[in-house]
Design a protein around this motif. Structure first.
Motif, PDB file in Angstrom:
ATOM      1  N   LYS A 125       0.819  -1.214   0.000  1.00 39.44           N
ATOM      2  CA  LYS A 125       0.000   0.000   0.000  1.00 39.44           C
ATOM      3  C   LYS A 125       0.851   1.262   0.000  1.00 39.44           C
ATOM      4  O   LYS A 125       0.340   2.353  -0.278  1.00 39.44           O
ATOM      5  N   ASN A 126       2.124   1.118   0.316  1.00 40.37           N
ATOM      6  CA  ASN A 126       3.036   2.271   0.299  1.00 40.37           C
ATOM      7  C   ASN A 126       3.657   2.504  -1.075  1.00 40.37           C
ATOM      8  O   ASN A 126       4.398   3.476  -1.253  1.00 40.37           O
ATOM      9  N   LEU A 127       3.376   1.619  -2.025  1.00 40.73           N
ATOM     10  CA  LEU A 127       3.986   1.724  -3.353  1.00 40.73           C
ATOM     11  C   LEU A 127       3.052   2.429  -4.334  1.00 40.73           C
ATOM     12  O   LEU A 127       1.836   2.236  -4.316  1.00 40.73           O
ATOM     13  N   LYS A 128       3.646   3.227  -5.198  1.00 37.76           N
ATOM     14  CA  LYS A 128       2.889   3.851  -6.285  1.00 37.76           C
ATOM     15  C   LYS A 128       2.844   2.894  -7.474  1.00 37.76           C
ATOM     16  O   LYS A 128       3.860   2.276  -7.820  1.00 37.76           O
ATOM     17  N   LEU A 129       1.687   2.789  -8.089  1.00 39.34           N
ATOM     18  CA  LEU A 129       1.543   1.993  -9.305  1.00 39.34           C
ATOM     19  C   LEU A 129       1.836   2.899 -10.493  1.00 39.34           C
ATOM     20  O   LEU A 129       1.200   3.942 -10.663  1.00 39.34           O
ATOM     21  N   ARG A 130       2.792   2.501 -11.305  1.00 40.02           N
ATOM     22  CA  ARG A 130       3.203   3.345 -12.431  1.00 40.02           C
ATOM     23  C   ARG A 130       3.079   2.577 -13.728  1.00 40.02           C
ATOM     24  O   ARG A 130       3.782   1.594 -13.967  1.00 40.02           O
ATOM     25  N   ALA A 131       2.151   3.013 -14.565  1.00 37.90           N
ATOM     26  CA  ALA A 131       1.994   2.437 -15.901  1.00 37.90           C
ATOM     27  C   ALA A 131       3.127   2.948 -16.792  1.00 37.90           C
ATOM     28  O   ALA A 131       3.951   3.764 -16.375  1.00 37.90           O
ATOM     29  N   ARG A 132       3.147   2.464 -18.036  1.00 41.49           N
ATOM     30  CA  ARG A 132       4.225   2.887 -18.936  1.00 41.49           C
ATOM     31  C   ARG A 132       4.175   4.386 -19.240  1.00 41.49           C
ATOM     32  O   ARG A 132       5.197   4.975 -19.616  1.00 41.49           O
ATOM     33  N   ASP A 133       2.996   5.000 -19.073  1.00 42.86           N
ATOM     34  CA  ASP A 133       2.852   6.418 -19.403  1.00 42.86           C
ATOM     35  C   ASP A 133       2.365   7.259 -18.221  1.00 42.86           C
ATOM     36  O   ASP A 133       1.745   8.300 -18.411  1.00 42.86           O
ATOM     37  N   GLY A 134       2.642   6.797 -17.011  1.00 35.05           N
ATOM     38  CA  GLY A 134       2.302   7.637 -15.865  1.00 35.05           C
ATOM     39  C   GLY A 134       1.737   6.865 -14.687  1.00 35.05           C
ATOM     40  O   GLY A 134       1.395   5.687 -14.794  1.00 35.05           O
ATOM     41  N   ASP A 135       1.645   7.543 -13.539  1.00 36.79           N
ATOM     42  CA  ASP A 135       1.135   6.925 -12.324  1.00 36.79           C
ATOM     43  C   ASP A 135      -0.373   6.680 -12.447  1.00 36.79           C
ATOM     44  O   ASP A 135      -1.106   7.491 -13.035  1.00 36.79           O
ATOM     45  N   ILE A 136      -0.829   5.579 -11.842  1.00 33.83           N
ATOM     46  CA  ILE A 136      -2.248   5.235 -11.929  1.00 33.83           C
ATOM     47  C   ILE A 136      -2.895   5.059 -10.561  1.00 33.83           C
ATOM     48  O   ILE A 136      -4.088   4.777 -10.473  1.00 33.83           O
ATOM     49  N   GLY A 137      -2.125   5.205  -9.486  1.00 39.15           N
ATOM     50  CA  GLY A 137      -2.718   5.084  -8.163  1.00 39.15           C
ATOM     51  C   GLY A 137      -1.862   4.247  -7.240  1.00 39.15           C
ATOM     52  O   GLY A 137      -0.645   4.167  -7.384  1.00 39.15           O
ATOM     53  N   LYS A 138      -2.547   3.601  -6.279  1.00 36.47           N
ATOM     54  CA  LYS A 138      -1.847   2.781  -5.290  1.00 36.47           C
ATOM     55  C   LYS A 138      -2.556   1.430  -5.143  1.00 36.47           C
ATOM     56  O   LYS A 138      -3.667   1.234  -5.651  1.00 36.47           O
ATOM     57  N   VAL A 139      -1.902   0.538  -4.434  1.00 42.51           N
ATOM     58  CA  VAL A 139      -2.454  -0.791  -4.208  1.00 42.51           C
ATOM     59  C   VAL A 139      -3.498  -0.707  -3.096  1.00 42.51           C
ATOM     60  O   VAL A 139      -3.244  -0.143  -2.030  1.00 42.51           O
ATOM     61  N   ARG A 140      -4.673  -1.282  -3.347  1.00 46.68           N
ATOM     62  CA  ARG A 140      -5.713  -1.334  -2.312  1.00 46.68           C
ATOM     63  C   ARG A 140      -5.695  -2.682  -1.599  1.00 46.68           C
ATOM     64  O   ARG A 140      -5.656  -2.750  -0.389  1.00 46.68           O
ATOM     65  N   GLU A 141      -5.740  -3.774  -2.372  1.00 46.42           N
ATOM     66  CA  GLU A 141      -5.761  -5.124  -1.807  1.00 46.42           C
ATOM     67  C   GLU A 141      -5.462  -6.114  -2.927  1.00 46.42           C
ATOM     68  O   GLU A 141      -5.157  -5.719  -4.054  1.00 46.42           O
ATOM     69  N   PHE A 142      -5.569  -7.409  -2.614  1.00 51.42           N
ATOM     70  CA  PHE A 142      -5.312  -8.451  -3.595  1.00 51.42           C
ATOM     71  C   PHE A 142      -6.463  -9.456  -3.595  1.00 51.42           C
ATOM     72  O   PHE A 142      -7.130  -9.656  -2.576  1.00 51.42           O
ATOM     73  N   TYR A 143      -6.661 -10.079  -4.752  1.00 44.19           N
ATOM     74  CA  TYR A 143      -7.536 -11.248  -4.846  1.00 44.19           C
ATOM     75  C   TYR A 143      -6.646 -12.465  -5.061  1.00 44.19           C
ATOM     76  O   TYR A 143      -5.724 -12.437  -5.879  1.00 44.19           O
ATOM     77  N   PHE A 144      -6.944 -13.524  -4.308  1.00 43.17           N
ATOM     78  CA  PHE A 144      -6.158 -14.739  -4.443  1.00 43.17           C
ATOM     79  C   PHE A 144      -7.067 -15.950  -4.544  1.00 43.17           C
ATOM     80  O   PHE A 144      -8.221 -15.930  -4.102  1.00 43.17           O
TER      81      PHE A 144
END
Length: 206
Positions: A9-28
């Protein structure tokens, strides 16, 4: 590398052309205890829908920048099959999702990642070694957010509740559940391997 789910949750999600948000949770999935999707918190960018990102699109964490790279463009993510925030992740949705990205499906085979024991980012891999395929299992996916708080029952009594998950960010397998034992062993946390779990009662949250 092994990481606690909460660390993501402390990591930024970065697509190839810019930031898209942060991690909320996971599905497993609870057959191999493997992460199948990351759920992104995109703020107001794509409101009204859940943004799911498969581990197939994730690259190694850039530690210095606290960035989790996503090998997709914003346009690809925006045009991917839409899933409303109140809908379950159905197999029908997954078929459309994996078809859109042309990734090998994980549910059609005898291994953790389908017909291969590790992730192979190659659409042809899903059509190889078809003789080893087996019947698909229960497609229900579990949320790390929902499972947090589930009680852990040992052979001789309850030991605590799930507080977090330890995830291998190379294979995306859940290696351990972090159990808070405060009602039994105050101030302690223990690790429980999914391999030790005999059964899960989702109705009882246990």
């Amino acid at each position: 590398m092994l990481r606690q789910a909460k660390e993501f949750k402390n990591l930024k999600l970065r697509a190839r052309d810019g930031d898209i948000g942060k991690v909320r949770e996971f599905y497993f999935g609870d057959k191999y205890w493997t992460v199948r999707y990351l759920v992104a918190d995109t703020g107001g960018w794509l409101s009204g829908r859940r943004v799911l990102i498969s581990p197939y699109a994730l690259k190694p964490v850039i530690e210095a920048d606290l960035v989790l790279p996503v090998n997709l463009t914003k346009k690809q993510i925006e045009e991917s099959p839409s899933l409303a925030s109140d809908e379950p992740v159905s197999r029908q949705y997954e078929i459309g999702y994996y078809g859109y990205y042309d990734w090998p499906v994980y549910w059609d085979g005898a291994f953790m990642w389908g017909v291969t024991p590790i992730m192979v980012r190659d659409g042809e891999a899903s059509r190889k070694d078809a003789s080893r395929r087996e019947e698909s299992w229960d497609p229900n996916l579990r949320s790390t957010g929902d499972v947090t708080g589930h009680h852990i029952q040992a052979l001789d009594g309850e030991i605590g509740h799930v507080e977090d998950f330890i995830i291998d960010d190379e294979t995306w397998a859940i290696r351990y559940l972090v159990v808070d034992t405060k009602n039994w062993w105050p101030g302690k946390h223990v690790l429980v391997s999914p391999q030790w779990i005999d059964r899960v009662s989702w109705d009882e949250s246990k």
